[in-house]
Write a protein that holds these residues in place. Sequence first.
Motif, PDB file in Angstrom:
ATOM      1  N   MET A 228      -3.213  -7.970   0.750  1.00  0.00           N
ATOM      2  CA  MET A 228      -1.315  -8.483   2.195  1.00  0.00           C
ATOM      3  C   MET A 228      -0.478  -9.435   1.807  1.00  0.00           C
TER       4      MET A 228
ATOM      5  N   GLN B  99       4.532  -7.587   4.214  1.00  0.00           N
ATOM      6  CA  GLN B  99       4.807  -7.102   3.585  1.00  0.00           C
ATOM      7  C   GLN B  99       4.679  -5.517   3.420  1.00  0.00           C
ATOM      8  N   THR B 100       5.314  -4.471   3.640  1.00  0.00           N
ATOM      9  CA  THR B 100       4.602  -3.287   3.465  1.00  0.00           C
ATOM     10  C   THR B 100       4.160  -2.852   2.816  1.00  0.00           C
ATOM     11  N   ILE B 101       2.931  -2.464   2.138  1.00  0.00           N
ATOM     12  CA  ILE B 101       1.806  -2.337   0.849  1.00  0.00           C
ATOM     13  C   ILE B 101       1.296  -0.858   1.440  1.00  0.00           C
TER      14      ILE B 101
ATOM     15  N   THR C  36       0.901   3.310   2.308  1.00  0.00           N
ATOM     16  CA  THR C  36       2.007   4.123   2.247  1.00  0.00           C
ATOM     17  C   THR C  36       1.570   5.271   2.530  1.00  0.00           C
TER      18      THR C  36
END
Length: 326
Positions: free
Chosen positions: A255, A268-270, A272
């Motif tokens: 992250m 940050q969007t990781i 999914t």
Amino acid sequence: MEEHRRRAELAGPLELLPAVDFCCVYGSSLLPNNSDKTSMVDYILGVADPIQWHSENLERNRHHYSKWMGRLGPSAINWVAYGIGVGVHFNPFVEWKDKMIKYGVVQMHDLAMDVLTWDRFYLSGRLQKPVQVLIDNWDMQKVNLINLKAATSASLLLLPAKFSEEDLYAKICSLSYMGDLRMLFAEDKNKVKNIVRGSFTSFQSMYKPSLQEFAAEGLLQIPSAGHEFEQDCGLSATRNHFFSLPWTIQRRLGMKHEIDGSGITKPQTIITSRELAANRVTKALRRLVMISSARQAMSGLAATGGVAAARYLARKISKAWKSRTS
């Protein structure tokens, strides 16, 4: 009255030792369903300066240490705890009246950091389960609320949409055993179940604030007695739980954070999918526990000497064997 007597009994061994800032009792000796009256009573002792504390304790209780550690002195004891282990020195097989106790000594700063960040996920894992706190000069019970919420988030990520209350506490309890090599041969196969069933009401009181907080956010439905919990397994809820985990875990999972136009740092969007989040959390915790448990086992071997270590391991294997053959 019985609770006061039990507390005074548990605090008795502290009369032998130098002053501490934090003390709790943990382990199977606290369980009402524990039938093994010969089991050691386990203590965690938080101190401001481990070297100074061991120096004072060596003057009082040199026989608590292995002979070679006693000769090498407090600096060597502390070096083994940090250089080999995860910052905790244990003295096992200490006699107190008709009991046998084991106490682990840790610097308060390191205890607080592990509880808040899971950087070692060692003592933080122990404090995710019911303990009897005897001394708390640093308000660690309040600090530990962050640890309990993170444990709840991790467990919810690993549970299905519907689950029982016992399932929840069993999952929380199992977090700190993921990857622990001792679970393969030196621990009772029913350990998690015994802990949860023996301390069910304690788990309820410990985790009630976190569960109510998630319920208020719409992430969880708390059932009436006899029914199952239901949780939101959508991507938004999954990310909420993931970002509630300590930064150490997020960093291990790759992250990263970025600063937006207003200067606010945002992750940050990781993530999914829920499956991805669950798999990454499982791998991260398993690796943390494997490393910490292996380091602490080597530290224990170095600190206590071969005879004491073999004696301790023999007791563990004996209990594990009985659980597998009963």
